[in-house]
Write a protein that holds these residues in place. Structure first.
Motif, mmCIF file in Angstrom:
data_model
loop_
_atom_site.group_PDB
_atom_site.id
_atom_site.type_symbol
_atom_site.label_atom_id
_atom_site.label_comp_id
_atom_site.label_asym_id
_atom_site.label_seq_id
_atom_site.Cartn_x
_atom_site.Cartn_y
_atom_site.Cartn_z
ATOM 1 N N ARG A 503 -30.326 23.205 -63.154
ATOM 2 C CA ARG A 503 -31.607 23.916 -63.142
ATOM 3 C C ARG A 503 -31.481 25.299 -63.780
ATOM 4 N N ALA A 504 -30.353 25.991 -63.499
ATOM 5 C CA ALA A 504 -30.165 27.338 -64.053
ATOM 6 C C ALA A 504 -30.075 27.312 -65.571
ATOM 7 N N ASN A 505 -29.483 26.273 -66.125
ATOM 8 C CA ASN A 505 -29.372 26.163 -67.582
ATOM 9 C C ASN A 505 -30.661 25.671 -68.227
ATOM 10 N N ALA A 506 -31.330 24.730 -67.542
ATOM 11 C CA ALA A 506 -32.505 24.083 -68.129
ATOM 12 C C ALA A 506 -33.633 25.070 -68.393
ATOM 13 N N LYS A 507 -33.684 26.157 -67.635
ATOM 14 C CA LYS A 507 -34.798 27.098 -67.790
ATOM 15 C C LYS A 507 -34.797 27.797 -69.148
ATOM 16 N N TYR A 508 -33.653 27.778 -69.864
ATOM 17 C CA TYR A 508 -33.573 28.409 -71.175
ATOM 18 C C TYR A 508 -33.892 27.432 -72.302
ATOM 19 N N ARG A 509 -34.232 26.200 -71.968
ATOM 20 C CA ARG A 509 -34.589 25.152 -72.937
ATOM 21 C C ARG A 509 -33.479 24.931 -73.962
ATOM 22 N N PRO A 510 -32.273 24.628 -73.511
ATOM 23 C CA PRO A 510 -31.163 24.487 -74.453
ATOM 24 C C PRO A 510 -31.117 23.097 -75.087
ATOM 25 N N THR A 511 -30.203 22.952 -76.033
ATOM 26 C CA THR A 511 -29.820 21.638 -76.541
ATOM 27 C C THR A 511 -28.645 21.152 -75.706
ATOM 28 N N TRP A 512 -28.717 19.896 -75.269
ATOM 29 C CA TRP A 512 -27.663 19.368 -74.395
ATOM 30 C C TRP A 512 -26.652 18.575 -75.217
ATOM 31 N N ARG A 513 -25.377 18.920 -75.055
ATOM 32 C CA ARG A 513 -24.309 18.217 -75.749
ATOM 33 C C ARG A 513 -23.419 17.523 -74.713
ATOM 34 N N PRO A 514 -23.262 16.213 -74.817
ATOM 35 C CA PRO A 514 -22.479 15.498 -73.794
ATOM 36 C C PRO A 514 -21.003 15.851 -73.855
ATOM 37 N N ARG A 515 -20.401 15.850 -72.671
ATOM 38 C CA ARG A 515 -18.960 16.015 -72.526
ATOM 39 C C ARG A 515 -18.422 14.820 -71.740
ATOM 40 N N TYR A 516 -17.168 14.441 -72.021
ATOM 41 C CA TYR A 516 -16.640 13.185 -71.507
ATOM 42 C C TYR A 516 -15.370 13.395 -70.689
ATOM 43 N N LEU A 517 -15.146 12.445 -69.793
ATOM 44 C CA LEU A 517 -13.897 12.351 -69.037
ATOM 45 C C LEU A 517 -13.144 11.133 -69.554
ATOM 46 N N CYS A 518 -11.902 11.327 -69.990
ATOM 47 C CA CYS A 518 -11.079 10.228 -70.509
ATOM 48 C C CYS A 518 -9.937 9.950 -69.541
ATOM 49 N N PHE A 519 -9.595 8.678 -69.379
ATOM 50 C CA PHE A 519 -8.596 8.264 -68.397
ATOM 51 C C PHE A 519 -8.058 6.902 -68.803
ATOM 52 N N PRO A 520 -6.882 6.498 -68.297
ATOM 53 C CA PRO A 520 -6.292 5.224 -68.732
ATOM 54 C C PRO A 520 -7.043 3.996 -68.235
ATOM 55 N N ALA A 521 -7.369 3.936 -66.945
ATOM 56 C CA ALA A 521 -8.000 2.747 -66.364
ATOM 57 C C ALA A 521 -8.786 3.153 -65.129
ATOM 58 N N ALA A 522 -9.694 2.277 -64.698
ATOM 59 C CA ALA A 522 -10.561 2.591 -63.566
ATOM 60 C C ALA A 522 -9.759 2.863 -62.299
ATOM 61 N N ARG A 523 -8.612 2.195 -62.134
ATOM 62 C CA ARG A 523 -7.822 2.395 -60.919
ATOM 63 C C ARG A 523 -7.254 3.812 -60.848
ATOM 64 N N ASP A 524 -7.203 4.514 -61.991
ATOM 65 C CA ASP A 524 -6.678 5.880 -62.008
ATOM 66 C C ASP A 524 -7.749 6.931 -61.719
ATOM 67 N N LEU A 525 -9.008 6.520 -61.648
ATOM 68 C CA LEU A 525 -10.084 7.496 -61.487
ATOM 69 C C LEU A 525 -9.955 8.336 -60.212
ATOM 70 N N PRO A 526 -9.654 7.747 -59.038
ATOM 71 C CA PRO A 526 -9.522 8.605 -57.845
ATOM 72 C C PRO A 526 -8.450 9.674 -58.012
ATOM 73 N N ARG A 527 -7.301 9.304 -58.576
ATOM 74 C CA ARG A 527 -6.225 10.275 -58.772
ATOM 75 C C ARG A 527 -6.652 11.351 -59.775
ATOM 76 N N VAL A 528 -7.322 10.931 -60.845
ATOM 77 C CA VAL A 528 -7.776 11.893 -61.855
ATOM 78 C C VAL A 528 -8.834 12.832 -61.274
ATOM 79 N N ALA A 529 -9.762 12.274 -60.476
ATOM 80 C CA ALA A 529 -10.808 13.108 -59.877
ATOM 81 C C ALA A 529 -10.209 14.160 -58.949
ATOM 82 N N LEU A 530 -9.232 13.769 -58.136
ATOM 83 C CA LEU A 530 -8.590 14.737 -57.249
ATOM 84 C C LEU A 530 -7.861 15.819 -58.042
ATOM 85 N N ALA A 531 -7.192 15.413 -59.122
ATOM 86 C CA ALA A 531 -6.492 16.394 -59.950
ATOM 87 C C ALA A 531 -7.476 17.374 -60.585
#
Length: 540
Positions: A503-531
């Motif tokens: 909400r704080a960013n949207a009020k300035y009417r910006p252009t949104w650029r996606p950012r990504y999370l990369c990881f080896p496999a779905a089973r690694d997601l919990p460990r990556v999220a904690l890290a």
């Protein structure tokens, strides 16, 4: 990069063997090990055998990552399993399973090359010694309070032998007049023995560590790359003191990362020439393979995400970065009404904002002190989009925005880091909460207004995690699944600033650029999220 299938299959077979051992001990006969290992000094022989099975299951994760220490321990456990199974009742089925696991590991030993923590054995030995010492002391005290129930008058050396033998699952020389006394001492010594063994195993299997940081020479090389190839708005944050660098063989690109637990966490895009990204990514992934670390990338852009995907990493959209074009920014119009009102309200209250490059400031110490005083809590949060320092002497191109009240006190501070030769990225945002609302909006608008004089045409604001979920949930026709997901994120926003940042960013009417999370496999997601949460200081 995913582990080789053959290594993954080996890990799964070892884990299956461990699960089979646990299940065999859940079925009659319940105390098969009692023929060779007395119950005294252990919780039960059944529990000891089940612990070995659990250990094999635990070793599977290390084997999947190719850790040499996990291989050595797996060989020891499988070899011991053969002896134990044959020693009590010639359990040929169980011995065959252990022998099969041993042959499997020995035959594939060349696949386990990941090095462990160089100081792991020493730390494991110290931890085991501490637990054994505590267990010995408590065991001796427990015998002392039951001294009147001992048969005869055994000397203290027999007490010590009884405690030490009890820790390894053997009968000691002492005899108690009442079986409850013997059982109590056995439970205590056996518990500490199992605890020492478990802690020792966990310590030995801990992944290798790496002291974060880079040398002054590396920093100079990195700054040169940022000057020549500064297209990533997060690039300057690679200069954080807790990030390490892995370079391409040509030195034209580098990956900035930090090892958190068993995860090597890179942030943003690789630094440098995009044509040199693949060798830098390959060097980083090879380093992860060598140490048994799980590779992950936090907040990379689309081009970098495609590069990481070519190396076998999966990618999911993590959120969006708010980017403003300063050449078209204006406070006019209905959509900017809330920002316009906030800026005017702050101006009427006598507040003024100044915008200066760090190299042109003479009151940096005052600004740093004010920023520290306005920090929310003792922890400096941030990893992927934070520099972790304010007004550093080497950050001469950073832009500092200050907001002062009518009495001259600093009531708000923003710090922007360079983004290429014509951009800025928001790094630090502090405001005195007692000064009222609108301070932050006034400083952002002041920075955007001063941008042309600074040669700035683009400004990156805060990163909004899961921005698309909040935005789409507000649209007409949003489905029930999307609305449910949005409600869950709003609950999470009570603890982490998810919706409020959007909400704080949207009020300035910006252009949104996606950012990504990369990881080896779905089973690694919990460990990556904690890290990631630990790196960003949302978790200790």
């Amino acid at each position: 990069m995913r582990p080789p299938l053959s290594r993954l299959a080996i890990a799964r077979l070892v884990q299956a063997g461990g699960i089979l051992e646990v299940l065999r001990n859940l079925l009659p006969p319940a105390h098969r090990l009692a023929h060779v290992v007395p119950v005294a000094g252990m919780l039960t022989a059944r529990a000891g055998s089940m612990a070995a099975g659990v250990l094999l299951v635990y070793l599977g994760a290390g084997l999947r990552r190719g850790r040499r220490t996990a291989f050595h321990m797996g060989v020891v456990v499988a070899g011991a399993g053969i002896v134990l199974q044959l020693a009590h009742g010639l359990d040929l089925d169980g011995a065959a399973v252990s022998a099969g696991l041993l042959a499997l590991l020995v035959g594939t030993r060349d696949r386990f090359r990941a090095v462990g923590d160089p100081g792991g054995p020493v730390r494991a030995a110290l931890a085991v010694a501490g637990i054994v010492g505590a267990g010995f002391t408590i065991g001796m005290l427990e015998i002392a309070v039951r001294a009147n129930r001992l048969v005869g008058h055994p000397p203290l050396r027999d007490w010590a032998r009884h405690v030490l033998l009890g820790m390894v699952g053997l009968d000691g020389p002492l005899r108690f007049a009442h079986p409850l006394g013997a059982a109590a001492v056995s439970v205590t010594t056996g518990t500490f023995g199992l605890l020492a063994a478990a802690v020792g195993v966990v310590r030995l299997l801990r992944p290798g560590r790496r002291r974060p940081g880079h040398t002054p020479a590396e920093e100079r090389r990195l700054r040169a790359l940022l000057t020549a190839h500064g297209e990533d708005s997060l690039g300057y944050f690679a200069l954080r003191g807790d990030k390490s660098l892995l370079w391409s063989p040509s030195g034209k690109a580098a990956v900035a990362y930090r090892v958190v637990g068993a995860v090597s966490l890179a942030a943003g895009d690789p630094i440098g020439d995009p044509e040199a990204w693949p060798p830098a990514i390959g060097a980083w992934l090879a380093d992860c393979e060598r140490h048994g670390w799980t590779p992950a990338v936090l907040g990379c852009g689309r081009l970098a995400g495609l590069a990481y995907r070519r190396f076998g990493l999966d990618a999911v959209e993590l959120g969006d970065e708010a980017v403003l074009d300063t050449r078209g920014f204006t406070l006019d119009g209905r959509e900017m009404r809330s920002v316009r009102q906030a800026v005017r309200r702050v101006a009427r209250a006598g507040f003024t904002c100044t915008v200066e490059r760090r190299g042109a400031l003479t009151d940096v110490a005052e600004i740093v002190a004010a920023a520290d005083a306005m920090r929310d809590g003792p922890v400096e949060r941030g990893f992927s989009m934070a520099l972790s320092r304010v007004g550093g002497p080497s950050d001469v191109d950073c832009v500092l925005v200050t907001c002062r009240s009518a009495d001259g006190r600093i009531r708000g501070v923003l710090q922007f880091v360079p983004w290429g030769d014509d951009g800025l990225s928001l790094d630090l945002m502090r405001a005195d909460r007692s000064a009222g609302n609108g301070i932050v909006e006034s400083m952002v608008v002041a920075a955007l207004t001063a941008a042309p004089a600074l040669g700035v045409t683009r400004v990156s604001l805060n990163f909004a995690v899961m921005r698309s979920v909040f935005a789409r949930a507000d649209e007409l026709g949003a489905g029930p699944v999307l609305r449910l997901w949005s409600r869950a994120l709003r609950v999470a926003s009570r603890y982490w600033q998810l919706e409020s940042l959007y909400r704080a960013n949207a009020k300035y009417r910006p252009t949104w650029r996606p950012r990504y999370l990369c990881f080896p496999a779905a089973r690694d997601l919990p460990r990556v999220a904690l890290a990631a949460l630990r790196a960003e200081s949302f978790l200790p």
